[in-house]
Design a protein around this motif. Structure first.
Motif, PDB file in Angstrom:
ATOM      1  N   LYS A 160       8.002  42.414  34.436  1.00 26.68           N
ATOM      2  CA  LYS A 160       7.839  43.712  35.168  1.00 26.68           C
ATOM      3  C   LYS A 160       6.226  43.955  35.618  1.00 26.68           C
ATOM      4  O   LYS A 160       5.405  43.317  34.992  1.00 26.68           O
ATOM      5  CB  LYS A 160       8.313  44.682  34.098  1.00 26.68           C
ATOM      6  N   LYS A 161       6.252  44.979  36.557  1.00 24.87           N
ATOM      7  CA  LYS A 161       4.902  45.294  36.925  1.00 24.87           C
ATOM      8  C   LYS A 161       4.617  46.572  36.156  1.00 24.87           C
ATOM      9  O   LYS A 161       5.335  47.226  35.249  1.00 24.87           O
ATOM     10  CB  LYS A 161       4.988  45.574  38.279  1.00 24.87           C
ATOM     11  N   LYS A 162       3.223  46.828  36.304  1.00 24.01           N
ATOM     12  CA  LYS A 162       2.757  48.189  35.633  1.00 24.01           C
ATOM     13  C   LYS A 162       3.372  49.332  36.131  1.00 24.01           C
ATOM     14  O   LYS A 162       3.839  50.362  35.183  1.00 24.01           O
ATOM     15  CB  LYS A 162       1.033  48.484  36.042  1.00 24.01           C
ATOM     16  N   SER A 163       3.909  49.290  37.252  1.00 23.39           N
ATOM     17  CA  SER A 163       4.650  50.589  37.621  1.00 23.39           C
ATOM     18  C   SER A 163       6.130  50.630  37.183  1.00 23.39           C
ATOM     19  O   SER A 163       6.803  51.672  37.239  1.00 23.39           O
ATOM     20  CB  SER A 163       4.951  50.433  39.389  1.00 23.39           C
ATOM     21  N   GLY A 164       6.566  49.656  36.355  1.00 28.63           N
ATOM     22  CA  GLY A 164       7.914  49.520  35.851  1.00 28.63           C
ATOM     23  C   GLY A 164       8.766  48.900  36.588  1.00 28.63           C
ATOM     24  O   GLY A 164       9.993  48.278  36.009  1.00 28.63           O
ATOM     25  N   GLU A 165       8.570  48.637  37.885  1.00 24.93           N
ATOM     26  CA  GLU A 165       9.419  47.670  38.645  1.00 24.93           C
ATOM     27  C   GLU A 165       9.612  46.357  37.875  1.00 24.93           C
ATOM     28  O   GLU A 165       8.800  45.675  37.596  1.00 24.93           O
ATOM     29  CB  GLU A 165       8.787  47.529  40.001  1.00 24.93           C
ATOM     30  N   VAL A 166      10.977  45.955  37.848  1.00 26.73           N
ATOM     31  CA  VAL A 166      11.453  44.779  37.583  1.00 26.73           C
ATOM     32  C   VAL A 166      11.912  43.764  38.516  1.00 26.73           C
ATOM     33  O   VAL A 166      12.307  44.053  39.442  1.00 26.73           O
ATOM     34  CB  VAL A 166      12.740  44.724  36.483  1.00 26.73           C
ATOM     35  N   PHE A 167      11.184  42.520  38.636  1.00 30.91           N
ATOM     36  CA  PHE A 167      11.547  41.457  39.656  1.00 30.91           C
ATOM     37  C   PHE A 167      11.798  40.219  38.746  1.00 30.91           C
ATOM     38  O   PHE A 167      11.315  39.899  37.858  1.00 30.91           O
ATOM     39  CB  PHE A 167      10.251  41.275  40.469  1.00 30.91           C
ATOM     40  N   MET A 168      12.634  39.219  39.550  1.00 33.20           N
ATOM     41  CA  MET A 168      12.859  38.083  38.899  1.00 33.20           C
ATOM     42  C   MET A 168      11.579  37.070  39.194  1.00 33.20           C
ATOM     43  O   MET A 168      11.230  36.873  40.549  1.00 33.20           O
ATOM     44  CB  MET A 168      14.374  37.387  39.658  1.00 33.20           C
ATOM     45  N   ALA A 169      11.099  36.433  38.518  1.00 30.45           N
ATOM     46  CA  ALA A 169       9.948  35.445  38.818  1.00 30.45           C
ATOM     47  C   ALA A 169      10.276  34.036  38.444  1.00 30.45           C
ATOM     48  O   ALA A 169      11.070  33.772  37.396  1.00 30.45           O
ATOM     49  CB  ALA A 169       8.851  36.111  37.975  1.00 30.45           C
ATOM     50  N   MET A 170       9.707  32.923  38.961  1.00 31.71           N
ATOM     51  CA  MET A 170       9.773  31.599  38.822  1.00 31.71           C
ATOM     52  C   MET A 170       8.519  31.398  38.004  1.00 31.71           C
ATOM     53  O   MET A 170       7.441  31.811  38.592  1.00 31.71           O
ATOM     54  CB  MET A 170       9.904  30.791  39.959  1.00 31.71           C
ATOM     55  N   VAL A 171       8.844  30.665  36.761  1.00 27.93           N
ATOM     56  CA  VAL A 171       7.574  30.686  35.967  1.00 27.93           C
ATOM     57  C   VAL A 171       7.624  29.325  35.447  1.00 27.93           C
ATOM     58  O   VAL A 171       8.511  28.540  35.021  1.00 27.93           O
ATOM     59  CB  VAL A 171       7.901  31.700  34.751  1.00 27.93           C
ATOM     60  N   THR A 172       6.095  28.852  35.396  1.00 26.40           N
ATOM     61  CA  THR A 172       5.750  27.531  34.644  1.00 26.40           C
ATOM     62  C   THR A 172       4.716  27.748  33.809  1.00 26.40           C
ATOM     63  O   THR A 172       3.741  28.417  33.726  1.00 26.40           O
ATOM     64  CB  THR A 172       5.444  26.614  35.663  1.00 26.40           C
TER      65      THR A 172
END
Length: 96
Positions: free
Chosen positions: A56-68
């Protein structure tokens, strides 16, 4: 955490805003806190992790992320923290 302009743009937080914060609580969507706890445990055991997770971003928007994620050690072998590379996968699948 060291200054990372790309992370600031992706998440919306400046470095002073995140210093001393629990990054899991700050950036991981609440629904994925259980998964994030397992990832942190894995990293503390010296293992790496890669996968998709809702952030999630500071704005509260949730997004799917690819993470390593990889553990980060001092020259004497002491665990210092986690190095993470993450990106919003919407740019790769044409979503916005």
């Amino acid at each position: 955490m060291c200054r990372n302009r790309t992370a600031e743009l992706l998440f919306g937080y400046s470095e002073p805003e995140v210093l001393g914060c629990n990054i899991v609580e700050l950036l991981v969507d609440e629904k994925a806190h259980g998964v994030a706890a397992k990832v942190v445990k894995r990293l503390s055991e010296g293992k790496t992790w890669s996968g998709k997770i809702p952030l999630k971003k500071k704005s509260g928007e949730v997004f799917m992320a690819m993470v390593t994620d990889s553990p980060f050690y001092d020259s004497d072998g002491s665990f210092l923290g986690i190095v993470e590379v993450s990106y919003d996968i919407r740019s790769f699948v044409g979503e916005s």
